[in-house]
Write an enzyme that holds these catalytic residues in place. Structure first.
Site, PDB file in Angstrom:
ATOM      1  CG  ASN A  10      -1.728   0.938   1.538  1.00  0.00           C
ATOM      2  OD1 ASN A  10      -1.890   1.962   0.578  1.00  0.00           O
ATOM      3  ND2 ASN A  10      -2.239   1.423   2.604  1.00  0.00           N
ATOM      4  CD  GLU A 167      -3.400  -2.524   7.423  1.00  0.00           C
ATOM      5  OE1 GLU A 167      -2.139  -2.899   7.072  1.00  0.00           O
ATOM      6  OE2 GLU A 167      -3.948  -1.607   7.472  1.00  0.00           O
ATOM      7  N   GLY A 234       2.965  -1.193   4.312  1.00  0.00           N
ATOM      8  CA  GLY A 234       3.010   0.428   4.145  1.00  0.00           C
ATOM      9  C   GLY A 234       4.383   0.648   3.680  1.00  0.00           C
ATOM     10  N   GLY A 235       5.094   1.183   4.715  1.00  0.00           N
ATOM     11  CA  GLY A 235       6.550   1.854   4.799  1.00  0.00           C
ATOM     12  C   GLY A 235       7.589   0.857   3.813  1.00  0.00           C
TER      13      GLY A 235
HETATM   14  P1  PGA Z   1       3.085   0.009   7.586  1.00  0.00           P
HETATM   15  O1  PGA Z   1       1.588   0.213   7.099  1.00  0.00           O
HETATM   16  O2  PGA Z   1       3.618  -1.182   7.264  1.00  0.00           O
HETATM   17  O3  PGA Z   1       3.936   1.402   7.290  1.00  0.00           O
HETATM   18  O4  PGA Z   1       2.971  -0.018   9.037  1.00  0.00           O
HETATM   19  C1  PGA Z   1       0.782  -0.913   6.861  1.00  0.00           C
HETATM   20  C2  PGA Z   1      -0.583  -0.134   6.323  1.00  0.00           C
HETATM   21  O5  PGA Z   1      -0.951   0.738   6.678  1.00  0.00           O
HETATM   22  O6  PGA Z   1      -1.230  -1.028   5.622  1.00  0.00           O
END
Ligand code: PGA
Length: 251
Positions: A10, A167, A234-235
């Site tokens: 994402n 999540e 995400g990141g």
């Molecule tokens: P993150 O984000 O991996 O940066 O914690 C996950 C997400 O929001 O789907």
């Protein structure tokens, strides 16, 4: 029967069109084992261009959100038909940033899930408790409500067309990950809820992803868990090297 893993990236509100194309190209050129699905969700402005880049590759295109209507006076929204036109096969619904920053409710999110499925997109319904809710001992109550309301009236879909993403809000973008035991405990609870909502053979085929600070160094252990069927990242999905490593998890 083991569910086919799904590693989903994402990109949130990151990357210009040129940057998105370049990253998509680097990811698609990486080593992608044939026994798993890989998906990228760029921002709306880059969907069509990334869709072109991913053509003839195994990487799937997804939207970060979708409206439930085909067209009409819905300023700021994008229809599932337009998303398919841009090459999308999936769409995320109810991401915690939509819920907490933009005030999306379970009722609205339920319409998004229904709209995606109606027009042939796979819907990824995101749910998750805040730290406050977890510390108050309300994790399962919160998740059950988000699941039951998010899936209200949702029926008759093909099993691979519905994906759940757990999540925990306290783990998103914070560097804190749920331990594999915490993740499995919740995923098992969600699987049992799916058995209650649908039939066991359907529930057994619905993928439940974990999301929240998934990184190259924690994906392997998370993926060893019986009910963890993939990751929403995400990141770590914003760099080809780390995302390709996550795609190549060893469980
Ligand atoms: P993150 O984000 O991996 O940066 O914690 C996950 C997400 O929001 O789907």
């Amino acid at each position: 029967m083991k569910r086919r893993p799904l590693i989903a990236g994402n990109w949130k509100m990151h990357l210009t069109v040129a940057e998105a194309k370049s990253l998509a190209n680097d990811i698609a050129a990486g080593d992608i084992p044939s026994d798993r699905d890989v998906m990228l969700a760029p921002p709306f402005t880059a969907l069509a261009a990334v869709g072109e880049t991913l053509k003839n590759t195994p990487v799937l295109l997804a939207a970060q959100n979708n409206c439930w209507e085909e067209k009409g006076a819905f300023t700021g929204e994008i229809s599932p038909v337009m998303l398919k036109d841009a090459g999308c096969v999936m769409a995320i619904a109810g991401h915690s940033e939509r819920r907490h920053i933009f005030g999306e409710t379970d009722i609205l999110i339920n319409k998004r899930v229904a709209g995606a499925l109606k027009f042939g997109l796979t819907s990824i319904l995101c749910i998750g408790e805040t730290l406050e809710q977890r510390e108050a001992g309300n994790t399962f109550i919160v998740l059950e409500k988000q699941m039951r309301q998010g899936l209200s009236g949702i029926d008759g879909f093909a099993e691979e067309q519905l994906v759940i993403a757990y999540e925990p809000v306290w783990a998103i973008g914070t560097g804190k990950t749920a331990s594999e035991t915490q993740a499995q405990e919740v995923h098992r609870f969600l699987r049992n809820l799916l058995v209650d909502l649908y039939e066991k053979n359907i529930a057994d085929n619905i993928r439940i992803l974990y999301g929240g600070s998934v990184k190259p160094d924690n994906v392997d252990i998370l993926m060893t868990q019986e009910d963890v069927d993939g990751a929403l990242v995400g990141g770590a999905a914003l760099q080809a090297e780390s995302f390709i490593r996550i795609i190549n998890f060893n469980a």
